[in-house]
Motif scaffolding. Structure first.
Motif, PDB file in Angstrom:
ATOM      1  N   ARG A  68       0.835  -1.212   0.000  1.00  0.00           N
ATOM      2  CA  ARG A  68       0.000   0.000   0.000  1.00  0.00           C
ATOM      3  C   ARG A  68       0.869   1.261   0.000  1.00  0.00           C
ATOM      4  N   SER A  69       1.885   1.282   0.847  1.00  0.00           N
ATOM      5  CA  SER A  69       2.770   2.455   0.895  1.00  0.00           C
ATOM      6  C   SER A  69       3.522   2.635  -0.419  1.00  0.00           C
ATOM      7  N   LEU A  70       3.992   1.534  -0.990  1.00  0.00           N
ATOM      8  CA  LEU A  70       4.714   1.596  -2.260  1.00  0.00           C
ATOM      9  C   LEU A  70       3.816   2.127  -3.370  1.00  0.00           C
ATOM     10  N   ASP A  71       2.587   1.647  -3.418  1.00  0.00           N
ATOM     11  CA  ASP A  71       1.645   2.079  -4.456  1.00  0.00           C
ATOM     12  C   ASP A  71       1.387   3.583  -4.350  1.00  0.00           C
ATOM     13  N   ILE A  72       1.176   4.084  -3.135  1.00  0.00           N
ATOM     14  CA  ILE A  72       0.959   5.516  -2.927  1.00  0.00           C
ATOM     15  C   ILE A  72       2.206   6.311  -3.332  1.00  0.00           C
ATOM     16  N   ALA A  73       3.382   5.797  -2.969  1.00  0.00           N
ATOM     17  CA  ALA A  73       4.640   6.486  -3.286  1.00  0.00           C
ATOM     18  C   ALA A  73       4.853   6.584  -4.797  1.00  0.00           C
ATOM     19  N   ILE A  74       4.609   5.500  -5.512  1.00  0.00           N
ATOM     20  CA  ILE A  74       4.812   5.506  -6.967  1.00  0.00           C
ATOM     21  C   ILE A  74       3.784   6.418  -7.635  1.00  0.00           C
ATOM     22  N   ASP A  75       2.533   6.362  -7.166  1.00  0.00           N
ATOM     23  CA  ASP A  75       1.502   7.248  -7.724  1.00  0.00           C
ATOM     24  C   ASP A  75       1.895   8.719  -7.546  1.00  0.00           C
ATOM     25  N   LYS A  76       2.442   9.057  -6.380  1.00  0.00           N
ATOM     26  CA  LYS A  76       2.866  10.439  -6.140  1.00  0.00           C
ATOM     27  C   LYS A  76       4.017  10.817  -7.061  1.00  0.00           C
ATOM     28  N   PHE A  77       4.964   9.898  -7.243  1.00  0.00           N
ATOM     29  CA  PHE A  77       6.093  10.163  -8.131  1.00  0.00           C
ATOM     30  C   PHE A  77       5.597  10.444  -9.555  1.00  0.00           C
ATOM     31  N   ILE A  78       4.657   9.634 -10.020  1.00  0.00           N
ATOM     32  CA  ILE A  78       4.116   9.818 -11.374  1.00  0.00           C
ATOM     33  C   ILE A  78       3.345  11.132 -11.463  1.00  0.00           C
ATOM     34  N   LYS A  79       2.541  11.424 -10.448  1.00  0.00           N
ATOM     35  CA  LYS A  79       1.747  12.656 -10.434  1.00  0.00           C
ATOM     36  C   LYS A  79       2.642  13.896 -10.426  1.00  0.00           C
ATOM     37  N   ASP A  80       3.726  13.841  -9.647  1.00  0.00           N
ATOM     38  CA  ASP A  80       4.634  14.986  -9.547  1.00  0.00           C
ATOM     39  C   ASP A  80       5.448  15.183 -10.820  1.00  0.00           C
ATOM     40  N   GLY A  81       5.584  14.157 -11.612  1.00  0.00           N
ATOM     41  CA  GLY A  81       6.425  14.230 -12.806  1.00  0.00           C
ATOM     42  C   GLY A  81       7.803  13.684 -12.494  1.00  0.00           C
TER      43      GLY A  81
END
Length: 195
Positions: A78-91
């Motif tokens: 769950r933490s990894l999924d949120i972290a990767i989503d944030k990375f993608i969202k931030d660019g």
């Protein structure tokens, strides 16, 4: 690059309390509050939390506990999924990409160590976590698309390798430090074993 088990574990975030501690709910509550707060675009606290979950799983295994680590691995995912989503969202910020790449490679190495030591009932969940991690690494272009090949007596578990796809046909040059170029493999790479 060779990566030992000791080095892999040392570079995971430090954890003081494990899930069997009476203080653990306070730690997870604090993490929840921190994750709800504002983060700058180049910060990613959930990636740190994911690393903490791996450190907890490893420490529980080291204690030879009968406790299943599957719930910890699920929290890791769950933490990894949120972290990767944030990375993608931030660019794809160039200053954070190398850090993300190294962190995910370390996570993959740690998960492989945890998988190898896992009890039978935990292996399936950890195997799925490894597959999920590989998919996320591919999603953000942070590593190899292909699994390691077992040949030339190289130890698969204690190394970190980046692979690049190179066309087999054509002419190749190596650029030397003094800026001179040397032509190599003029007849293509079909007969060359690169590993």
């Amino acid at each position: 690059k060779l990566v030992s088990e000791e080095d892999t574990v040392k570079k995971l975030p430090t954890v003081r309390f494990l899930p069997n501690s009476p203080f653990y709910p306070l730690i997870t509550f604090k993490e929840l509050i921190l994750s709800l707060g504002f983060e700058k675009p180049h910060e990613n606290i959930n990636l740190t939390f994911a690393g903490k979950r791996l450190a907890e799983a490893y420490k529980i295994q080291e204690m030879a506990s009968n406790k299943s680590i599957s719930p910890i691995i699920q929290k890791y995912l769950r933490s990894l999924d949120i972290a990767i989503d944030k990375f993608i969202k931030d660019g794809n910020y160039s200053e954070t990409f190398q850090f993300l790449k190294e962190t995910l490679a370390r996570h993959q190495s740690a998960l492989t160590i945890i998988y190898d030591k896992a009890k039978k009932e935990d292996k399936e969940g950890i195997g799925e976590a490894l597959q999920f991690l590989r998919e996320k690494i591919t999603e953000v272009n942070a590593g190899s698309i292909y699994d390691f090949q077992e040949n030339q007596n190289l130890d698969k578990d204690n190394r970190q390798v980046y692979r690049y796809t190179v066309p087999q046909e054509g002419q190749y040059e190596i650029l030397m430090m003094n800026s001179s170029a040397a032509t190599i493999y003029q007849n293509g790479l079909k007969q060359l074993n690169l590993q």
